[in-house]
Design an enzyme around this catalytic site. Structure first.
Site, PDB file in Angstrom:
ATOM      1  N   TYR A   6       0.786  -1.160   0.060  1.00 39.49           N
ATOM      2  CA  TYR A   6      -0.016   0.090   0.171  1.00 39.49           C
ATOM      3  C   TYR A   6       0.758   1.142   0.049  1.00 39.49           C
ATOM      4  CZ  TYR A   6      -4.432  -2.421   0.164  1.00 39.49           C
ATOM      5  OH  TYR A   6      -5.544  -2.928  -0.237  1.00 39.49           O
ATOM      6  N   GLU A  26      -8.915 -27.527   7.157  1.00 37.00           N
ATOM      7  CA  GLU A  26      -8.924 -27.028   6.152  1.00 37.00           C
ATOM      8  C   GLU A  26      -9.869 -25.546   6.048  1.00 37.00           C
ATOM      9  OE1 GLU A  26      -9.138 -29.132   2.635  1.00 37.00           O
ATOM     10  OE2 GLU A  26      -8.975 -27.366   1.342  1.00 37.00           O
ATOM     11  N   ASP A  59     -10.094 -31.530   2.879  1.00 37.27           N
ATOM     12  CA  ASP A  59     -11.036 -32.178   1.811  1.00 37.27           C
ATOM     13  C   ASP A  59     -10.190 -33.371   1.249  1.00 37.27           C
ATOM     14  OD1 ASP A  59     -12.744 -29.276   0.312  1.00 37.27           O
ATOM     15  OD2 ASP A  59     -12.803 -30.336   2.242  1.00 37.27           O
TER      16      ASP A  59
END
Lengths: 378, 309
Positions: free
Chosen positions: A121, A205, A261
């Protein structure tokens, strides 16, 4: 190394930083610049040699310690950034590098910490996107051979933790977590983590699953005991990995479980916690939690809810099977899982496990209970 | 009328990973698994001990294996998408076939050994001439199917059948290389196809849990076999054509009587998915035909029919 919760020992665990002080690192940067100036005087060309952080040749798998690490800098081909370069792109790269070194020097001198986000930034027009900053900062770390934190740069926080534990921060404050979801602070700010007497740590996860586990108070159960739940919201950032790695190192008798997963990316996320990442190969020895045990979900255990493995998933699975740690004993279960995914052409996500009556919570409870019981009988 | 089979021997931990495929010849059962070794087991002895090992370069694992006894050749297909061909005589590698644009999946030799055919993940079928020095490609068949998961040659050499991930099921003429039938009946993946020994019928099975049987000439579906509660991973006809052997993800093996069009035996010895099962081909009719199954439990299991009391 004995593991008690005494301050000294925890300090040792936490002190992954290089021995070099701020002055020494500032000195290294100054040397880089003076070499560059000497080059300009001699050839009219300004050039800096950056270590190539991600290049395949520069990363190797340490078979003894079972994590990714870097080859000696001397063995790898450096990336030379010079000015003036043949294209605008080269000039831009040079500007990005110099400005980043500038900001780093500034923060080291002032003693302030900045996040990669802060750096971005400062000059969005120059850096163009966050990824550029992320990469150049890590490249500089690799070149100077110091951990990123030593450059005064901390990660923006992403990971969440829940349960009952407290963190003693370096600024003297105490962060007591009592059953609410807490953002894992940048690791540089933590002096020690006191987990009291928990029965296990579970890393999840997906944020959604993490939140539903928290709201059902999974971290405090009669049948499986007290735990700390953590999520990295997908691929974990440095702070989350450091947090886990530290707990694993300081509490070697506390089981550490990972639930992801059943797809190549989930397995990759688990491997990132366990073995490390390519990007942070130069810091991996302090970022891995080898003992993390994969508890699911397992493609075989679904009633339905499978989806087709996409072409991209397939490529990813094959790539993962080729990685060096996939041939080790510790990775065997994950290797089998990837092969079954490929054989069936299927994958499955955690939130779809089981039938309606049999939820993720039941699944995880069972998976953890089996493992905790097995530990008792040993 | 039911049949009785019992497991005569088993070799646990036969491989360090899942055993994905088994092929039988009169001498051997050949198993392939998630590691890179092919193992050959004595089909004729009672112990079915391991006879040979072939160390392949398929580091990612081998999911399909087929053999032709006359040629003395074994073809192995790895997760890497390549086919390696091995000589049974000296375990040497005769050829490695690969295509950078796609990955091969299921493979089969023709009965006379003249050809090797394989499906690929792009839906096509490739045929190679085994007599040529470096396995020259001699045919390519295109299908409208997605990834080809299963393939079989009819014994008379006249037909090739392929089963696909999107339910596609095709019979091609080998003489004309034209599509003869696009068979209906599957909207989900077809994982196994098998011609009957006289090349009259084709059995197909997959994710619908039902085995569909077709007349090869007319393409008509003649009957279905239901009973499995999960995906059918493998199908094999016995040498008389009276029985069909199926292996399923539901952990069981089923033997079906073609005449009665029903299941006459179910084997549930395995506590995990069966990936493949084949009838044995040991010569001599004195011994009733048995079968061998493999799967996730890493065990090679042999069965024989229970005769008499």
């Amino acid at each position: 190394m004995s593991f008690t919760q005494g301050d000294d020992v925890i300090e040792e665990c936490l002190d992954y930083r290089s021995e070099e002080s701020r002055e020494e690192i500032l000195g290294k940067i100054e040397t880089l610049i003076s070499d560059l100036m000497a080059g300009v005087a001699e050839t009219g060309l300004a050039a800096i040699r950056l270590s190539n952080r991600r290049a395949a040749e520069s990363i190797r798998f340490d078979r003894e310690k079972l994590h990714l690490t870097t080859r000696d800098a001397a063995d790898t081909k450096p990336n030379i950034i010079g000015f003036p370069g043949p294209t605008i792109l080269n000039s831009w790269r040079f500007a990005v590098l110099m400005r980043t070194l500038d900001i780093i020097s500034e923060s080291l001198t002032s003693g302030k910490v900045v996040t990669k986000r802060d750096i971005y930034y400062r000059e969005t027009w120059l850096f163009r996107n966050q990824a550029i900053v992320d990469r150049i900062v890590d490249d500089i770390g690799r070149t100077l051979n110091v951990p990123r934190a030593a450059l005064g740069i901390v990660a923006a926080q992403k990971g969440l933790a829940c349960g009952t534990f407290c963190m003693h921060k370096k600024d003297g404050t105490l962060m007591a977590v009592e059953g609410e979801i807490q953002l894992i602070p940048p690791f540089e700010e933590i002096k020690s983590v006191d987990v009291m007497d928990i029965d296990f740590v579970l890393v999840i996860e997906k944020e959604a699953i993490f939140r539903s586990l928290c709201s059902s108070k999974f971290y405090n159960r009669a049948d499986i005991g007290r735990s700390i739940l953590v999520t990295g919201k997908g691929y974990p950032d440095l702070s989350t990995r450091q947090f886990i790695s530290n707990i694993a190192a300081c509490h070697p008798n506390t089981p550490l479980f990972g639930a992801v997963d059943s797809d190549p990316y989930g397995i990759d996320i688990l491997c990132t916690y366990k073995f490390g990442s390519r990007a942070m190969a130069h810091e991996n020895s302090h970022l891995t939690a080898l003992k993390m045990e994969w508890v699911g979900v397992n493609v075989l255990e679904y009633e339905d809810g499978w989806t087709k493995l996409s072409v991209g998933d397939r490529k990813k699975a094959l790539k993962m099977l080729s990685l060096p740690w996939m041939e080790t004993e510790t990775a065997m279960a994950m290797r089998l899982e990837l092969q079954r995914m490929l054989f069936l052409g299927k994958k499955a996500e955690m939130n779809v496990v089981g039938t309606e009556a049999y939820s993720v919570i039941t699944y995880l409870t069972q998976a953890i209970k089996i493992r905790l019981d097995a530990l008792i009988t040993h | 009328m039911s049949k009785q089979y019992f497991s005569t021997s088993l070799t646990p931990e036969a491989h360090p990973a899942d055993i994905f495929c088994v092929e039988t010849t009169s001498e051997y059962a050949i198993t392939s698994s998630g590691n890179s070794t092919l193992k050959l087991w004595n089909a004729a002895s009672n112990d079915h001990e391991q006879v040979l090992t072939i160390n392949t370069a398929h580091r990612l694992g081998i999911h399909h294996v087929c053999a032709n006894k006359e040629l003395g050749l074994i073809a192995a297909v790895g997760f890497d998408g390549e086919i390696s061909v091995w000589s049974l005589q000296d375990c040497s590698c005769r050829a490695v076939i690969s295509d950078p644009k796609t990955a091969y999946w299921a493979a089969r030799f023709s009965a006379d050994g003249e050809f090797l055919a394989a499906t690929s993940l792009d839906g096509g079928i490739t045929v190679w001439n085994t007599a040529s020095e470096d396995f020259e490609k001699c045919g390519e068949l295109e299908t409208k199917g997605s990834s080809g998961l299963a393939i079989d040659y009819s014994n008379d050499g006249r037909f090739i059948a392929s089963g696909h991930e999107n339910g596609g099921l095709y019979i091609f003429s080998t003489e004309t290389a034209r599509l003869l039938h696009s068979l209906p009946g599957h909207i989900k993946a077809v994982r196994a196809v098998s011609f009957s020994p006289l090349s009259k019928l084709l059995a197909a099975g997959g994710d619908s849990n039902v085995i569909t049987v077709y007349d090869v000439t007319s393409g008509e579906q003649v009957f279905n076999l239901s009973g499995h509660s999960r995906w059918i991973m493998s199908l094999d006809w016995n040498f008389t054509g009276e029985y069909l052997l199926s292996g399923s993800f539901d952990k069981s093996l089923k033997i079906w009587s073609i005449e009665q069009t029903e299941c006459v035996s179910t084997q549930t010895e395995s506590d995990s998915a069966v990936w493949a099962a084949k009838w044995t081909k040991t010569a001599g009719t004195a011994r009733p035909q048995g079968f061998v199954s493999v799967g996730i439990d890493k065990t090679v299991r042999w069965y024989r029919e229970a005769t008499g009391g």
